[in-house]
Structure formats: structure tokens, C-alpha cells
Motif scaffolding. Sequence first.
Motif, PDB file in Angstrom:
ATOM      1  N   VAL A   7      -5.257  -4.877 -10.305  1.00 34.18           N
ATOM      2  CA  VAL A   7      -6.381  -5.875  -9.582  1.00 34.18           C
ATOM      3  C   VAL A   7      -7.880  -5.976 -10.579  1.00 34.18           C
ATOM      4  CG1 VAL A   7      -7.670  -6.072  -7.504  1.00 34.18           C
ATOM      5  CG2 VAL A   7      -5.173  -5.594  -7.378  1.00 34.18           C
ATOM      6  N   PRO A  19      -1.532  -9.570  -9.494  1.00 33.76           N
ATOM      7  CA  PRO A  19      -2.259  -9.417 -10.304  1.00 33.76           C
ATOM      8  C   PRO A  19      -1.777  -9.473 -11.671  1.00 33.76           C
ATOM      9  CG  PRO A  19      -1.618  -7.284  -9.228  1.00 33.76           C
ATOM     10  CD  PRO A  19      -1.063  -8.389  -8.553  1.00 33.76           C
ATOM     11  N   SER A  27      -9.096  -9.209 -12.248  1.00 26.94           N
ATOM     12  CA  SER A  27     -10.554  -9.647 -11.921  1.00 26.94           C
ATOM     13  C   SER A  27     -11.255 -10.054 -12.896  1.00 26.94           C
ATOM     14  CB  SER A  27     -11.052  -8.997 -10.728  1.00 26.94           C
ATOM     15  OG  SER A  27     -10.276  -8.618  -9.547  1.00 26.94           O
ATOM     16  N   TYR A  39       2.686  -5.607  -7.204  1.00 25.74           N
ATOM     17  CA  TYR A  39       2.284  -6.045  -8.726  1.00 25.74           C
ATOM     18  C   TYR A  39       2.425  -7.077  -9.074  1.00 25.74           C
ATOM     19  CZ  TYR A  39       2.646  -0.713  -9.046  1.00 25.74           C
ATOM     20  OH  TYR A  39       2.524   0.460  -8.802  1.00 25.74           O
ATOM     21  N   PHE A  55      -4.378  -0.959  -8.068  1.00 26.64           N
ATOM     22  CA  PHE A  55      -5.705  -1.330  -8.106  1.00 26.64           C
ATOM     23  C   PHE A  55      -6.207  -1.792  -9.498  1.00 26.64           C
ATOM     24  CE2 PHE A  55      -6.267   1.492  -3.950  1.00 26.64           C
ATOM     25  CZ  PHE A  55      -6.220   0.465  -3.174  1.00 26.64           C
TER      26      PHE A  55
END
Length: 614
Positions: free
Chosen positions: A213, A168, A217, A165, A210
Amino acid sequence: MSILSSGIRHHVARNWTALAAAVAVVLWAVAVSEAPFLQMGSNGLVTILRWPYFAGLLVVCTAFIAEVFRRASSNIRLVLLLLTLVLILFGTAPAIEPVASITESWIHTGFISYVLNHGHVLQGYDARFSWPGGFVLAAMLTAFVGHTDSLVFARWFPLFIEALYLAPVIVIGSYAGVSRRTKWLGVAFFFAADWIYQDYFSPQALDYFFYLVVVASVLALWSPGRRGFVTGRGLIATKLDQVRNAWRLKRLTGEQTVAAYETPTVFALLVIITLIMLAIVMSHQLTPYALILALVACLVTSRLGRPELLAFAIVLSVGWLSLGASDFWMGHLSVIFGGVGQLSNNLGSNVVSRVVGSASHRFIVSSRIGFTAAFIAMAGVGALRRATDSRTLEFLVAAPFVILGLQGYGGEGLLRVVLFGLPFTSLLAASAIVPTRTGEVRPWIPPMKWLNSVATLRPAALLRPATAAIILIAMCSVTVIVRGGNDAYESYSAGELNAVNYVYDHIGANQALGVVVTYLPLGQRDVGTLSVVAMAGDSYLAPHQIATSLLQLRPRFIILSQSQEAWGEVVAGYNKGWETQLASTILNKDYRLVAAWTTAQVYEAYNKWGPLPS
């Protein structure tokens, strides 16, 4: 010689925080090597940790804050100190406990073994098989490393995924519109406040990675464009302009954002993000909708430049629920949508109903609630103190709470909601100490110039880092207590695992295993063939009622164990020694002791006048 010693002193002075990380690791190693697992008390892990553990925690927290507020701080040293903090907070339980904790970890291992051995999921057995993506991925990884089951990953998975973790969360902090010091302090707060224990061996833990992430992003890809609010109109008028602007069509189509890369690069990254979202929707039933809400928050705050990404997330989530998870929702629509509009009931099932049991358990649960409320309140102060170009962090904190008004998600709903907002709550909490002072959106609480002037003088200049250090140390200490507060019954001994394996080796088809409650390392073998009957749980039957129910069902085997006894004393409020009385009742009713370890006993039904019951 003097030149050499001077060089050594200079090197130590420059890298003393990195050396502090090594000292903290040594103290942690001493603490975990001395911790007597079998002597764990009702308050869980903290009852067997000695002073070297807390000394190591103090060293790493102090060194981290010193590095954050150093003029020439190093990103490498900061990451090293954060990894040390992660090791101490999340590697302690795996290092002390002999086997993986949390029954669901063992159940998920069984699901993975089934996929590995049969090449497909077991339809109609468990709702989680309707979201098999994480299980399939783990089965592939297990086969790749040459193991026959995934137990090799389960024990240390919390430490591994928490370390994962870190990347991110750092990216989120870098592009959240906060200062560098606020970013690093917020990242430390994220781990210091993560008592929630949703990082056990599970698809949702991977899906959370995820989720981080994707959000990271998006924040890195787009930033808000300059909107040129009219100044001099007063604070309230300016805020109203900002609210109206948030819902204009240009904002909702992403036209008020600025992309960090050229269109071909953005398109390629969008493809990768879409693939990650596909993995999310196939692996967990709640995370996709938390991600949708997060993308909505980014869109209305000008941090999502392509509304198509939100559309993809909605189509993938609804599409998988409608098609891939059709075996689950057929006949279970009330489970999915039954919580719509029942916010008070959902809060009750997540908060009020958990404050039960012994005084020690009520203390742990109340501490969790109080800690979370105080942390959110601190984030609220940070939101009022900071200036920014967008209120994305505030929206990302609030967005997951919509889930509580739509779906109860059992007793874990509020935990998951808090966890989804935790990275952003942490950055806002850090802003309460180190608020950002630049941005089009002005702070609700203006900076106090006289305080800033005083803060430049010594020793007043140490006030801010000292405050940050005290808060970080306090948060880590509370998390150690409340995170491991259930370990008295959620962590398992080698004897309990031996007892379960004994039953797996001797039980026949269509025969049942009886337990008081499923706090055992159960589920890793014979998925779909072994029947387990639990007598207690949320119902909290009295011990004599448990004995009566067990004898009426007459399972082939009964396991009594240390973790079940601790659950009865801590959560259900049974008297000390209640399991001994239960064992005596069982032995007097055609059951015999067939295997025993220090922490577990196996009883088998027998019948002088006929075959064993099936």
C-alpha cells in the motif's frame, strides 16, 4: 426469436471470459471435494489433486490472457478472472486441509489469545512480542466479532490476504510506467510466482500488505519530471548522463518529481502513509527496513517527491527498535547485526543448506530455486527491452537484496527478499513479452521492426498472447507443485489437533511435552506455561538418538504423529517406518499409550515406584 438468440450470442461472445471463470470455479470445487487429504504423498498437495484442478487452472489462465489481449478488454472481467486465479492457487490448501497449516499460525493464535485474555504482551517470552502491533490488532478484531480465539481466521487467512494484495498490486502496475497489457499480465505473474508461502496467519503477511500500500501510494502520488536528456550522443553516453543525474541534489530532495495532487491533499495522504508506517514498524522486524530501501529506490529514480517520508520511515524504524523492542535487542545485538557483510554465509543458510533430505524434497527445493532464478532472468530481459521514464522498477527489485548483506534473518531471509521485490519483478517479466516503447530512457535492446511488422499478420499476431498464455500456465503449474511441496509435514490432520488438545487438557504445571519436531498444531493455548521439547530440527539426529534424548529428558507426554513421520522421511531422510520403531522403544521404557487417532498417538510417562516426574 432470432433477435433474442442473436442477443444471447452477442452477450456470450462479449462475456465468455467471465463465464470461463465460473467454469474454472466449478472444476476447482470438484477437485477439492475429491482430494483425499490423508493420502497426501511426500511431494505434498499436488499428489492428491486430480485433473479437474488443472483443467480449471488452464481455463482461467487462457481466459485471462484472451481478455488481456482483447481490443475492448474489461477491467471488471480482468479482476474477476484474477480473483478466480487467486482462489484456485491459494484457496485449495485451506479447502482440503481440515485445520490451519504451518505451526507458526497456531503459535500466533496463542499470542493473540494471550493479549486478548491479559490485555498486554508476555515480556521476555518470545522475540515476536517485541513487535506486537499485528497481535494487538488481531486481538481487537477477535473481540469485535465475539470469538474467544483467532483460530477462526487462521485456516483461510492465506486466501484472504492474497486477495487483499490484489488492489495495491494493480495500483503499482497502473503507475509503474508500463502499458495496460503489461500491467495486467504483470499482476497475474505476481500471483503465479508467489510460491513463497509467507501469507500464513502472521504479522509479516499483514505487514506485506501495508508495504504494498505504501509503495503503491508513493508511485501514484509522484511521477518523474521531464529531464530533457540530450539525444544523439549514443547509448552509453546517454546512460552515463542518467546515472549522474540520479545522484544530484535536486533528485535527492524530490525537486525533479511532479505531484499528482495539490499540496493539501498530498499532506493529508502523507499523514495516512505515516500512520501505516507506524503500524509496520510495530508489527515486524524486517519489513520496515525493506520499506526504507524501497523508498530510497523511489527517491533516486524521481518517484518520491517528499524526502521527509523516507526520514519518517527511518526515525520510526530505528525508534521502535531502540525503545519498543529494547527487551529483545538487549543482549541480542549479534542476532540483529551479526550478518553484516556476511553475504556468502547468508546465502548459504538460505539456499545451500535447504537442499537436503529425500529425493522428493531435494526436487522441490531445487525447483523453487530454479523457478525463481528463471523468473528473475525473465525480468532482466524485460528490463533490457522496455523504454521508460525512470528505472524505478529495476531499483525496487534490487533494493531488498541489500538486506542479505546486512542481516541473515534465519532461513527465510532470501524468501522475504524475493517477496519484497516480487510485484516489480513481475512487471519487468511481463515487459519481456509486452515491452513499453515510449519514454525518455531508451531500451538497451532496441525494438526489432521486422518482427513488429510480422506480428501484425495472422497467425503471427497470436504469437504474443500464445507465449503469454504458455508462460502463465507453466508458472501456475510450477507454483502448485513447489508451494505445496512441504504440505506433507506442514499441514495437519484433525487427529493431530485432538492429540495436542488432549495434552493441553491433562498436562500439569512445570511438566513438559516431548515431540520429535514441532510440526504439529502447537502453541494456541497456555502460552508461557507449557514447555515443549523438540528432539530434532536442523540437527537431524538419528532416530535412535531421538529416542535416547526423549527418554533422558523424560517429558510427561510424548506425541508421535503423521506430520512428524513425514518430516523424518522427507526432510531428514529417515527410513520409512522409523516412527513405529521409536514408538516401540518408548513403550518399553516406562511410557504407555493413553490416546490414539489414525494420524497421532499420545504417550504418557508412568512410574511404579513414585509420582510422575515434574
